[in-house]
Design a protein around this motif. Structure first.
Motif, short mmCIF file in Angstrom:
data_model
loop_
_atom_site.label_atom_id
_atom_site.label_comp_id
_atom_site.label_asym_id
_atom_site.label_seq_id
_atom_site.Cartn_x
_atom_site.Cartn_y
_atom_site.Cartn_z
N ASN A 1 -31.55 2.68 -20.04
CA ASN A 1 -30.38 3.02 -20.83
C ASN A 1 -30.85 3.94 -21.95
O ASN A 1 -31.41 3.49 -22.94
N GLY B 1 -27.99 9.85 -22.98
CA GLY B 1 -26.69 9.19 -23.02
C GLY B 1 -26.14 9.15 -24.43
O GLY B 1 -26.86 9.00 -25.41
N THR B 2 -24.83 9.29 -24.57
CA THR B 2 -24.20 9.24 -25.88
C THR B 2 -22.99 8.34 -25.81
O THR B 2 -22.40 8.15 -24.75
N ASN B 3 -22.60 7.83 -26.96
CA ASN B 3 -21.38 7.04 -27.01
C ASN B 3 -20.20 7.98 -27.09
O ASN B 3 -20.24 9.01 -27.76
N ALA C 1 -26.45 7.10 -18.56
CA ALA C 1 -27.49 7.72 -19.37
C ALA C 1 -28.65 8.14 -18.48
O ALA C 1 -29.05 7.41 -17.59
N GLY D 1 -29.16 5.73 -24.10
CA GLY D 1 -28.43 5.61 -25.36
C GLY D 1 -28.99 4.50 -26.23
O GLY D 1 -29.09 4.63 -27.44
N LYS D 2 -29.37 3.40 -25.64
CA LYS D 2 -29.90 2.25 -26.38
C LYS D 2 -31.42 2.20 -26.33
O LYS D 2 -32.03 1.34 -26.95
N LYS D 3 -32.02 3.06 -25.50
CA LYS D 3 -33.47 3.10 -25.31
C LYS D 3 -34.00 1.74 -24.82
O LYS D 3 -34.97 1.21 -25.35
N THR E 1 -20.31 3.71 -22.73
CA THR E 1 -21.28 4.79 -22.64
C THR E 1 -21.23 5.36 -21.24
O THR E 1 -21.07 4.63 -20.27
#
Length: 155
Positions: free
Chosen positions: A86, A151-153, A145, A88-90, A142
Motif C-alpha cells: 500500500n 497512491g493518494t487519497n 496504489a 499511500g500508507k507505506k 484510496t
C-alpha cells in the motif's frame, strides 16, 4: 463445540493444540467443516447479529452500513502471492475490507493484497451483501496504489 471454535478463533490456536477439557479437535473440526460447507456458520452469525440488533431496539436487518479498510503488515510466512504494498500508507502486506451495520456488527469482510484499492474492493464487498442495505457510509478511500508509493487519497 461452539465454545471450542470460539476459543480457537480468539486464541489463534490450531485444532490440535486445544485444551484437554474440550472434545478432540478432529471431531470438532469435522463438525465445523460440515457447518461451513452448508452455510451454517454464516447462518449462526446472521441470526446472532439479528438478536443483538433487536436487543438494542433495532430491526433485525440493517438498512445502512459503514465500509472501511485497514492495511496490515503481513508476516514473512504469508505467501507473496497474497501480499502487496500500500503505497499511500507505506505498508507491505494485506488489507482487510469490512462492511458493518450502524452498531458496528460485521456484515461482510474480505482480505486482499495491500495494493488493492478501497474502491475496487468496495464494489466486490457490496455485491456480496445479501441484505436490503440502502445506504452505505464510506471515507474517501484510496485508489490502487503502485509499488512505488504513488497512491493518494481522494477527496
Amino acid at each position: 463445540m461452539l465454545d471450542e471454535i470460539s476459543y480457537l478463533v480468539a486464541g489463534g490456536n490450531s485444532w490440535r493444540a486445544m485444551p484437554a477439557d474440550f472434545p478432540v479437535g478432529g471431531r470438532v473440526y469435522a463438525f465445523f467443516r460440515r457447518w461451513r460447507e452448508h452455510g451454517l456458520i454464516t447462518e449462526f452469525h446472521d441470526r446472532l447479529r439479528g438478536k443483538v440488533r433487536e436487543h438494542e431496539s433495532r430491526e433485525a436487518e440493517s438498512t445502512a452500513g459503514i465500509i472501511d479498510a485497514q492495511s496490515v503488515r503481513a508476516a514473512a510466512t504469508v505467501p507473496a502471492a497474497s501480499r502487496g504494498y500500500n503505497g499511500g500508507k507505506k505498508v507491505p502486506g494485506r488489507k482487510r475490507h469490512i462492511v458493518t451495520d450502524t452498531l458496528g456488527l460485521l456484515l461482510v469482510v474480505a482480505v486482499t493484497a495491500a495494493n488493492i484499492g478501497d474502491r475496487d474492493a468496495a464494489g466486490r464487498l457490496l455485491t456480496r451483501l445479501r441484505r436490503n442495505i440502502t445506504l452505505v457510509w464510506a471515507d474517501g478511500g484510496t485508489p490502487a496504489a503502485s509499488s512505488t508509493g504513488a497512491g493518494t487519497n481522494s477527496p
